[in-house]
Design a protein around this motif. Sequence first.
Motif, PDB file in Angstrom:
ATOM      1  N   ALA A 491       0.822  -1.213   0.000  1.00  0.00           N
ATOM      2  CA  ALA A 491       0.000   0.000   0.000  1.00  0.00           C
ATOM      3  C   ALA A 491       0.854   1.260   0.000  1.00  0.00           C
ATOM      4  O   ALA A 491       0.475   2.284  -0.573  1.00  0.00           O
ATOM      5  N   TYR A 492       2.017   1.186   0.642  1.00  0.00           N
ATOM      6  CA  TYR A 492       2.879   2.365   0.774  1.00  0.00           C
ATOM      7  C   TYR A 492       3.918   2.450  -0.337  1.00  0.00           C
ATOM      8  O   TYR A 492       4.609   3.459  -0.478  1.00  0.00           O
ATOM      9  N   SER A 493       4.028   1.364  -1.124  1.00  0.00           N
ATOM     10  CA  SER A 493       5.121   1.287  -2.099  1.00  0.00           C
ATOM     11  C   SER A 493       5.049   2.386  -3.150  1.00  0.00           C
ATOM     12  O   SER A 493       6.081   2.892  -3.612  1.00  0.00           O
ATOM     13  N   GLU A 494       3.854   2.772  -3.543  1.00  0.00           N
ATOM     14  CA  GLU A 494       3.726   3.777  -4.592  1.00  0.00           C
ATOM     15  C   GLU A 494       4.301   5.120  -4.147  1.00  0.00           C
ATOM     16  O   GLU A 494       4.917   5.838  -4.937  1.00  0.00           O
ATOM     17  N   THR A 495       4.125   5.435  -2.866  1.00  0.00           N
ATOM     18  CA  THR A 495       4.690   6.678  -2.338  1.00  0.00           C
ATOM     19  C   THR A 495       6.221   6.629  -2.384  1.00  0.00           C
ATOM     20  O   THR A 495       6.868   7.620  -2.746  1.00  0.00           O
ATOM     21  N   LEU A 496       6.789   5.482  -2.030  1.00  0.00           N
ATOM     22  CA  LEU A 496       8.244   5.352  -2.039  1.00  0.00           C
ATOM     23  C   LEU A 496       8.791   5.368  -3.461  1.00  0.00           C
ATOM     24  O   LEU A 496       9.836   5.963  -3.722  1.00  0.00           O
ATOM     25  N   SER A 499       9.216   8.827  -5.090  1.00  0.00           N
ATOM     26  CA  SER A 499      10.418   9.597  -4.729  1.00  0.00           C
ATOM     27  C   SER A 499      11.608   9.043  -5.497  1.00  0.00           C
ATOM     28  O   SER A 499      11.894   7.846  -5.439  1.00  0.00           O
ATOM     29  N   LYS A 500      12.303   9.899  -6.216  1.00  0.00           N
ATOM     30  CA  LYS A 500      13.418   9.435  -7.037  1.00  0.00           C
ATOM     31  C   LYS A 500      14.589   8.966  -6.184  1.00  0.00           C
ATOM     32  O   LYS A 500      15.309   8.046  -6.550  1.00  0.00           O
ATOM     33  N   SER A 501      14.791   9.587  -5.031  1.00  0.00           N
ATOM     34  CA  SER A 501      15.917   9.222  -4.178  1.00  0.00           C
ATOM     35  C   SER A 501      15.519   9.380  -2.721  1.00  0.00           C
ATOM     36  O   SER A 501      14.877  10.370  -2.347  1.00  0.00           O
ATOM     37  N   LEU A 502      15.878   8.400  -1.907  1.00  0.00           N
ATOM     38  CA  LEU A 502      15.545   8.426  -0.494  1.00  0.00           C
ATOM     39  C   LEU A 502      16.793   8.151   0.323  1.00  0.00           C
ATOM     40  O   LEU A 502      17.576   7.243   0.004  1.00  0.00           O
ATOM     41  N   LYS A 503      16.998   8.931   1.375  1.00  0.00           N
ATOM     42  CA  LYS A 503      18.104   8.694   2.298  1.00  0.00           C
ATOM     43  C   LYS A 503      17.648   7.665   3.326  1.00  0.00           C
ATOM     44  O   LYS A 503      16.529   7.743   3.848  1.00  0.00           O
ATOM     45  N   GLY A 504      18.491   6.707   3.609  1.00  0.00           N
ATOM     46  CA  GLY A 504      18.121   5.663   4.549  1.00  0.00           C
ATOM     47  C   GLY A 504      19.282   5.246   5.428  1.00  0.00           C
ATOM     48  O   GLY A 504      20.441   5.577   5.176  1.00  0.00           O
ATOM     49  N   ARG A 562      27.633  -6.282   6.468  1.00  0.00           N
ATOM     50  CA  ARG A 562      27.766  -5.722   7.820  1.00  0.00           C
ATOM     51  C   ARG A 562      28.938  -4.751   7.886  1.00  0.00           C
ATOM     52  O   ARG A 562      28.887  -3.741   8.588  1.00  0.00           O
ATOM     53  N   LEU A 563      29.986  -5.058   7.143  1.00  0.00           N
ATOM     54  CA  LEU A 563      31.183  -4.228   7.189  1.00  0.00           C
ATOM     55  C   LEU A 563      31.007  -2.913   6.431  1.00  0.00           C
ATOM     56  O   LEU A 563      31.588  -1.894   6.798  1.00  0.00           O
ATOM     57  N   THR A 564      30.183  -2.927   5.377  1.00  0.00           N
ATOM     58  CA  THR A 564      30.095  -1.742   4.508  1.00  0.00           C
ATOM     59  C   THR A 564      28.759  -1.018   4.573  1.00  0.00           C
ATOM     60  O   THR A 564      28.691   0.164   4.265  1.00  0.00           O
ATOM     61  N   VAL A 565      27.699  -1.731   4.976  1.00  0.00           N
ATOM     62  CA  VAL A 565      26.351  -1.152   4.880  1.00  0.00           C
ATOM     63  C   VAL A 565      25.687  -0.966   6.237  1.00  0.00           C
ATOM     64  O   VAL A 565      24.984   0.013   6.464  1.00  0.00           O
ATOM     65  N   LEU A 566      25.918  -1.905   7.162  1.00  0.00           N
ATOM     66  CA  LEU A 566      25.182  -1.894   8.426  1.00  0.00           C
ATOM     67  C   LEU A 566      25.347  -0.582   9.173  1.00  0.00           C
ATOM     68  O   LEU A 566      26.462  -0.128   9.414  1.00  0.00           O
ATOM     69  N   GLN A 567      24.215   0.037   9.505  1.00  0.00           N
ATOM     70  CA  GLN A 567      24.118   1.283  10.277  1.00  0.00           C
ATOM     71  C   GLN A 567      24.814   2.455   9.595  1.00  0.00           C
ATOM     72  O   GLN A 567      25.058   3.478  10.222  1.00  0.00           O
ATOM     73  N   ARG A 568      25.080   2.305   8.293  1.00  0.00           N
ATOM     74  CA  ARG A 568      25.616   3.423   7.523  1.00  0.00           C
ATOM     75  C   ARG A 568      24.483   4.168   6.835  1.00  0.00           C
ATOM     76  O   ARG A 568      23.412   3.612   6.575  1.00  0.00           O
ATOM     77  N   ASN A 569      24.734   5.421   6.514  1.00  0.00           N
ATOM     78  CA  ASN A 569      23.797   6.187   5.691  1.00  0.00           C
ATOM     79  C   ASN A 569      23.943   5.723   4.249  1.00  0.00           C
ATOM     80  O   ASN A 569      25.057   5.502   3.764  1.00  0.00           O
ATOM     81  N   CYS A 570      22.826   5.561   3.585  1.00  0.00           N
ATOM     82  CA  CYS A 570      22.861   5.143   2.190  1.00  0.00           C
ATOM     83  C   CYS A 570      21.742   5.856   1.437  1.00  0.00           C
ATOM     84  O   CYS A 570      20.927   6.576   2.021  1.00  0.00           O
ATOM     85  N   GLU A 571      21.717   5.629   0.146  1.00  0.00           N
ATOM     86  CA  GLU A 571      20.726   6.267  -0.723  1.00  0.00           C
ATOM     87  C   GLU A 571      20.087   5.178  -1.568  1.00  0.00           C
ATOM     88  O   GLU A 571      20.779   4.348  -2.158  1.00  0.00           O
ATOM     89  N   ILE A 572      18.759   5.167  -1.621  1.00  0.00           N
ATOM     90  CA  ILE A 572      18.063   4.142  -2.391  1.00  0.00           C
ATOM     91  C   ILE A 572      17.052   4.797  -3.326  1.00  0.00           C
ATOM     92  O   ILE A 572      16.594   5.926  -3.097  1.00  0.00           O
ATOM     93  N   ALA A 573      16.734   4.059  -4.377  1.00  0.00           N
ATOM     94  CA  ALA A 573      15.660   4.451  -5.296  1.00  0.00           C
ATOM     95  C   ALA A 573      14.775   3.224  -5.468  1.00  0.00           C
ATOM     96  O   ALA A 573      15.218   2.197  -6.002  1.00  0.00           O
ATOM     97  N   CYS A 574      13.554   3.283  -4.961  1.00  0.00           N
ATOM     98  CA  CYS A 574      12.641   2.142  -5.010  1.00  0.00           C
ATOM     99  C   CYS A 574      11.964   2.077  -6.372  1.00  0.00           C
ATOM    100  O   CYS A 574      11.442   3.091  -6.871  1.00  0.00           O
ATOM    101  N   THR A 575      11.971   0.879  -6.949  1.00  0.00           N
ATOM    102  CA  THR A 575      11.325   0.698  -8.260  1.00  0.00           C
ATOM    103  C   THR A 575      10.265  -0.377  -8.246  1.00  0.00           C
ATOM    104  O   THR A 575       9.569  -0.564  -9.244  1.00  0.00           O
ATOM    105  N   GLY A 576      10.131  -1.123  -7.156  1.00  0.00           N
ATOM    106  CA  GLY A 576       9.129  -2.174  -7.120  1.00  0.00           C
ATOM    107  C   GLY A 576       8.960  -2.731  -5.727  1.00  0.00           C
ATOM    108  O   GLY A 576       9.660  -2.339  -4.790  1.00  0.00           O
ATOM    109  N   VAL A 577       8.021  -3.673  -5.598  1.00  0.00           N
ATOM    110  CA  VAL A 577       7.778  -4.347  -4.333  1.00  0.00           C
ATOM    111  C   VAL A 577       7.371  -5.783  -4.626  1.00  0.00           C
ATOM    112  O   VAL A 577       6.627  -6.050  -5.563  1.00  0.00           O
TER     113      VAL A 577
END
Length: 898
Positions: A491-496, A499-504, A562-577
């Motif tokens: 239900a929420y996927s369309e909103t995500l 958005s072209k880019s999301l900080k996560g 875990r070494l490169t991604v865990l608890q790091r800031n990243c940027e995602i672009a959602c295209t599907g669910v």
Amino acid sequence: GKATNPDARPPEVVFTFEKVSAPRIASKGNNNKDEPGAFLAREWLRNRCVGKSVSFETRKQGATAGDRVYGLLFMTDEAGNKSNLALECIQKGFAIPKIQKNDNDDEVADSDDPAKQYERELLAVLEEAKQGKVGIHAEVPLVRSIKNAGDDFKTISLVETVKKATKGTITCVIEYCFDGSRYRCHITDPAFEDYQYGNFTLLLGGVAAPRFGNPRMDPPTSSEPYADEARQFVEFRLLQRELEITLHGTDMSGVCAVGTVHHPRGNIAVELLKNGIAKMSEWSVRLMDISLIPALRAAEIGAKRTNLKVWTNYVPPQLAGASEIIGTVIEVLTGDTLSILPSGETYDSESKLRKVSLASVRAPRAGNEKIGRADENYAVECKSKLRILIIGKSVKVTVNYERDIPMGPNTETRQFGTLAVGRRVDIGEVLVTEGLATTQRHRDGDQKSARYDMLVAAETAAKAAKKGLHSTKEYKGGAINDLADPRKAKAYSETLMRSKSLKGITEYVFNGARFRMFLPSENCYITFSPNSLRCPQPSPNPGSRSGKPSEPFGDESKRHARLTVLQRNCEIACTGVTNGGVMTGTMYIGSGALRRDYGTELVSLGFASVDQRKIEYGEAPKSLIDAQLAAQSKKSGIWSVEQPISTREQTPKSNSKRKEEAVRIALSEIVSGNQFFFRVIGDEAARAIDESMKIFTSTNGTDSAECEVKTGNVVAALFDDGNGKSWYRAKIMERAEKGCVKVLFIDHGNSISVPVASHLRPLDMTLGIKEVPAVAKEAELALTLVRSLSEDEGIEAAQMLQHLGWGKELTAHIHCDIENKLQLTLMDGDKNLNNQLVADGLARVVKQYIINSMLSKVSDGNSIVKLGKDLQKSQENARRSRIGIWRYGDIGDDDEAE
């Protein structure tokens, strides 16, 4: 006198001036009120001789007076002149002679008798005092009334008054020493008239001396070792001295004041600690000014090192591990605990990580959903702050102590230390300063942080500023939307996707390519996976009930994440669910010149492969395919292991391609503007199953029966089509609200939620889907995309499809199937329904890679190519006319319609 044994108490006597009587000092026996001039007399004698050398002459010792002696007391000045204090006392009006007159006194006048000579001298100086009207001979001699803390005033009131008037300093006389760190003080400071001549009990700040036993208790208690020596030490230096005392506060009961005694030659608390006859008191240290504490710590450490007196049996604690850890922070577990990979170690196993907690710091505890415990206030903020400060950075931990921490049936030896990052020498102090954590209340003798006093000072400052945990405002921790439920995620996927880019922030790593993420801008948690990747299965977590075995390089892939991604800031672009509620898309990590596509990096290292189906459909990005080819050539990661031969690759592609066919159909259910179920007109199976279910209803009635309620099972479900309730074949899709399940009527296509207890029963074996396949087929209008029913354009598209095709016999050109949905071109005579929806601006054309995917599935793609061109032309006309979804202009490639 002097002690013959250094460890023994020097001999003492109670000395009384011979034939001299002074006014009685205030006591309980006289209602705490002095006789006239008594206090001035006592103060004169105290100032005259306390702490100074004297000589005395014993004249007599009473038979019942114990160690009390009577005689003369002499003091010698710097010039060598000797003065009799008894005569001086009477001369100044602080006492009177006590001479018994005999009948023979007038007859005997022997001037050579020393006793008579002494009496005459007493009478002479008495007459002199009377003429001078001094001391008790004054017209209005001082009469003092004693006040006692608790009875006449509150100790806390005294402390507050003194702090406000003189920054905490007051002049007092130490009247009695209960032990080395507890005294009775008498206020003589004239600046505090309301409390002058008041008595209170003082606890020496920062120290605790050995206590005396109580012989009157049942059973009697004995004194602690060195209690007498500690009291003797302070009596020799403080008793009967008038000194300045700085008051810091009171004990928990508010009965005793806590303060520092300022002796002209130094701090008595430091001397007690230095001589090993007292220990530090942590609770009272917290009340003191930070500048006073280092000297106390240094003095105690010195006594410990030399095993002096109370520290005779002291053995320094031994650390099981290293006293210093330098490494990289891999994960922040809580607001005060983290995992570190030591420098020089290769992260090839979880056992290489060192779990460390911040020494003497307590962060708010995180909640536990399983037992219904909520987060403590500021638990999330504290952990987040610690993550920002240290994650992925090189740190230095100075280990201060170790503790055995219960972990279920076992215990874990945890190291506690001071964490330094860059210029910040103590991260724990940063958290405490901002009010996100507090300091631990250690028991006396417990090991603690080497910077414990700094932490206490930081907490005091945070309390004064009312920061964080110390704020008087109500805590308003915002609720975070959790999209772990597939229904909510979809239900929420369309909103995500809009958005072209999301900080996560990556909160948890399931495997090398699946994460739980927090999106601050959307205030939600999502499960995210990079597009088109297939990642090997890692080993299950310790204690996990999952029995899935690990696959080659599954653990290595997860450790890399875990070494490169865990608890790091990243940027995602959602295209599907996905159907499981996992958001898919592109993920970027790093910043600036180090910014990179995580999926491409994972594939290039051989820790993931590109989904073969995505390659076949033409949906896999070229960058991923190139990265996989490079990894295969280098035999990196999973490609170093011999790969099983895929059955998909063994089957000739020509055998899997479908020939286009045309059938006459009727719509049975409309799901959205381009998705529906249909029945083939003239299908004998449809007629047979309809008749069979009518017979089933007439045979069993409408009463329910117990059946296995499991997702995926096909059962009979009641439905009222307007002609009464009947049984229809239904597939259980998922559990709905309590006591209900959502079912799909497989012969018609509609879905509803029904109560399990009254609307389900098992099917006859002859009516199973193996015997009679589902009659209603799920399909989509080929090459079209529409918006969901949650938006106006999505509803309009569904209404348009209903208007164009419902209740009519339509011709369906079946091209192929994608994800178990048939791709159709619907024709109503010469009218193309696919084209009609696009022309009216209620649908749009899919991307080219989907068209290519469809072309790869059919033996003759001419009709698909022609349909694509027709739809593109209609779409361009609709866009120019600004109708439907185009009314506000171009919607872009990342529009939610995809």
